[in-house]
Design a protein around this motif. Structure first.
Motif, PDB file in Angstrom:
ATOM      1  N   LEU A  37       0.809  -1.220   0.000  1.00  0.00           N
ATOM      2  CA  LEU A  37       0.000   0.000   0.000  1.00  0.00           C
ATOM      3  C   LEU A  37       0.841   1.268   0.000  1.00  0.00           C
ATOM      4  CD1 LEU A  37      -2.741  -1.290   2.429  1.00  0.00           C
ATOM      5  CD2 LEU A  37      -3.033  -0.811  -0.023  1.00  0.00           C
ATOM      6  N   ALA A  38       2.067   1.190   0.491  1.00  0.00           N
ATOM      7  CA  ALA A  38       2.963   2.351   0.499  1.00  0.00           C
ATOM      8  C   ALA A  38       3.362   2.775  -0.910  1.00  0.00           C
ATOM      9  CB  ALA A  38       4.214   2.039   1.321  1.00  0.00           C
ATOM     10  N   LEU A  39       3.079   1.934  -1.899  1.00  0.00           N
ATOM     11  CA  LEU A  39       3.457   2.216  -3.288  1.00  0.00           C
ATOM     12  C   LEU A  39       2.409   3.032  -4.038  1.00  0.00           C
ATOM     13  CD1 LEU A  39       4.734  -1.364  -4.182  1.00  0.00           C
ATOM     14  CD2 LEU A  39       6.132   0.624  -3.562  1.00  0.00           C
ATOM     15  N   PHE A  40       1.257   3.286  -3.408  1.00  0.00           N
ATOM     16  CA  PHE A  40       0.126   3.908  -4.100  1.00  0.00           C
ATOM     17  C   PHE A  40      -0.018   5.399  -3.831  1.00  0.00           C
ATOM     18  CE2 PHE A  40      -1.117  -0.488  -4.348  1.00  0.00           C
ATOM     19  CZ  PHE A  40      -1.798  -0.572  -5.549  1.00  0.00           C
ATOM     20  N   HIS A  41      -0.438   6.110  -4.856  1.00  0.00           N
ATOM     21  CA  HIS A  41      -0.868   7.501  -4.723  1.00  0.00           C
ATOM     22  C   HIS A  41      -2.179   7.510  -3.936  1.00  0.00           C
ATOM     23  CE1 HIS A  41      -2.435  11.439  -5.925  1.00  0.00           C
ATOM     24  NE2 HIS A  41      -1.188  11.752  -6.226  1.00  0.00           N
ATOM     25  N   GLN A  42      -2.398   8.534  -3.153  1.00  0.00           N
ATOM     26  CA  GLN A  42      -3.604   8.666  -2.319  1.00  0.00           C
ATOM     27  C   GLN A  42      -4.891   8.532  -3.151  1.00  0.00           C
ATOM     28  OE1 GLN A  42      -3.371   9.002   1.039  1.00  0.00           O
ATOM     29  NE2 GLN A  42      -5.598   8.945   1.247  1.00  0.00           N
ATOM     30  N   ASP A  43      -4.870   9.059  -4.378  1.00  0.00           N
ATOM     31  CA  ASP A  43      -6.067   9.068  -5.232  1.00  0.00           C
ATOM     32  C   ASP A  43      -6.040   7.972  -6.293  1.00  0.00           C
ATOM     33  OD1 ASP A  43      -7.006  11.393  -3.920  1.00  0.00           O
ATOM     34  OD2 ASP A  43      -5.721  12.638  -5.181  1.00  0.00           O
ATOM     35  N   ALA A  44      -5.240   6.941  -6.071  1.00  0.00           N
ATOM     36  CA  ALA A  44      -5.054   5.906  -7.092  1.00  0.00           C
ATOM     37  C   ALA A  44      -6.351   5.193  -7.452  1.00  0.00           C
ATOM     38  CB  ALA A  44      -4.024   4.882  -6.598  1.00  0.00           C
ATOM     39  N   GLY A 121      10.302  12.946  -5.531  1.00  0.00           N
ATOM     40  CA  GLY A 121      11.066  12.058  -6.391  1.00  0.00           C
ATOM     41  C   GLY A 121      10.584  10.619  -6.418  1.00  0.00           C
ATOM     42  N   ARG A 122       9.655  10.259  -5.510  1.00  0.00           N
ATOM     43  CA  ARG A 122       9.146   8.884  -5.505  1.00  0.00           C
ATOM     44  C   ARG A 122       8.179   8.660  -6.666  1.00  0.00           C
ATOM     45  NH1 ARG A 122       5.864   7.422  -0.817  1.00  0.00           N
ATOM     46  NH2 ARG A 122       5.144   9.549  -1.062  1.00  0.00           N
ATOM     47  N   TRP A 123       8.233   7.469  -7.246  1.00  0.00           N
ATOM     48  CA  TRP A 123       7.262   7.049  -8.253  1.00  0.00           C
ATOM     49  C   TRP A 123       6.182   6.244  -7.533  1.00  0.00           C
ATOM     50  CZ3 TRP A 123       6.891   8.252 -13.372  1.00  0.00           C
ATOM     51  CH2 TRP A 123       7.970   8.938 -13.940  1.00  0.00           C
ATOM     52  N   LEU A 124       4.910   6.577  -7.763  1.00  0.00           N
ATOM     53  CA  LEU A 124       3.808   5.883  -7.113  1.00  0.00           C
ATOM     54  C   LEU A 124       2.848   5.299  -8.142  1.00  0.00           C
ATOM     55  CD1 LEU A 124       2.884   8.345  -4.211  1.00  0.00           C
ATOM     56  CD2 LEU A 124       4.313   6.288  -4.103  1.00  0.00           C
ATOM     57  N   LEU A 125       2.244   4.169  -7.786  1.00  0.00           N
ATOM     58  CA  LEU A 125       1.198   3.562  -8.604  1.00  0.00           C
ATOM     59  C   LEU A 125      -0.012   4.487  -8.554  1.00  0.00           C
ATOM     60  CD1 LEU A 125       1.555  -0.077  -7.230  1.00  0.00           C
ATOM     61  CD2 LEU A 125       2.410   0.784  -9.421  1.00  0.00           C
TER      62      LEU A 125
END
Length: 136
Positions: A37-44, A121-125
């Motif tokens: 879940l840490a890999l996701f954008h809040q609005d994913a 700089g982080r890439w998020l799903l």
């Protein structure tokens, strides 16, 4: 004007995108919802391989916490980046090959992950569609 695909920044972004996919694999293999879940954008937006549409981190979290640890199968799954398209310097479409590596289960998935680069700089799903590959 085309993007310079050989710049150090480009190479660093591609490497970071590969790390996100490797972390997806690690979190799935270890059934770790927090890491996933840490890999996701809040609005994913996430669409499961079964077609269930999950909008927002809350819905994705509820689904993941119910399904990921509860899986009663002891299966290894691999995720391999097969193509990265940088749509913009901060948006990438990433094709992934998902293979289940278990005796008697050779199913395959073909996810598409749209990732966005954050100010830190982080890439998020950000918008993801997980598609099952029909056998045969």
């Amino acid at each position: 004007m085309g993007m310079n695909t050989h710049s150090p920044a480009h190479a660093a972004d591609i490497e970071a995108i590969h790390r996100v996919v490797a972390t997806v694999e690690h979190s799935q293999q270890h059934k770790d919802p927090d890491e996933f879940l840490a890999l996701f954008h809040q609005d994913a937006v996430w669409t499961t391989s079964g077609g269930k549409v999950l909008v927002g981190l809350g819905a994705i979290s509820d689904f993941t916490r119910e399904v990921l640890p509860a899986d009663d199968w002891d299966v290894k799954v691999s995720y391999e980046v097969v193509h990265v398209l940088l749509i913009r310097p901060d948006v990438a479409a990433v094709k992934v090959r998902q293979l289940y590596l278990a005796p008697g289960d050779t199913s395959e998935g073909s996810p598409l992950y749209v990732m966005s680069k954050q100010d830190d700089g982080r890439w998020l799903l950000t918008a993801c569609q997980n598609t099952a590959v029909a056998s045969g």
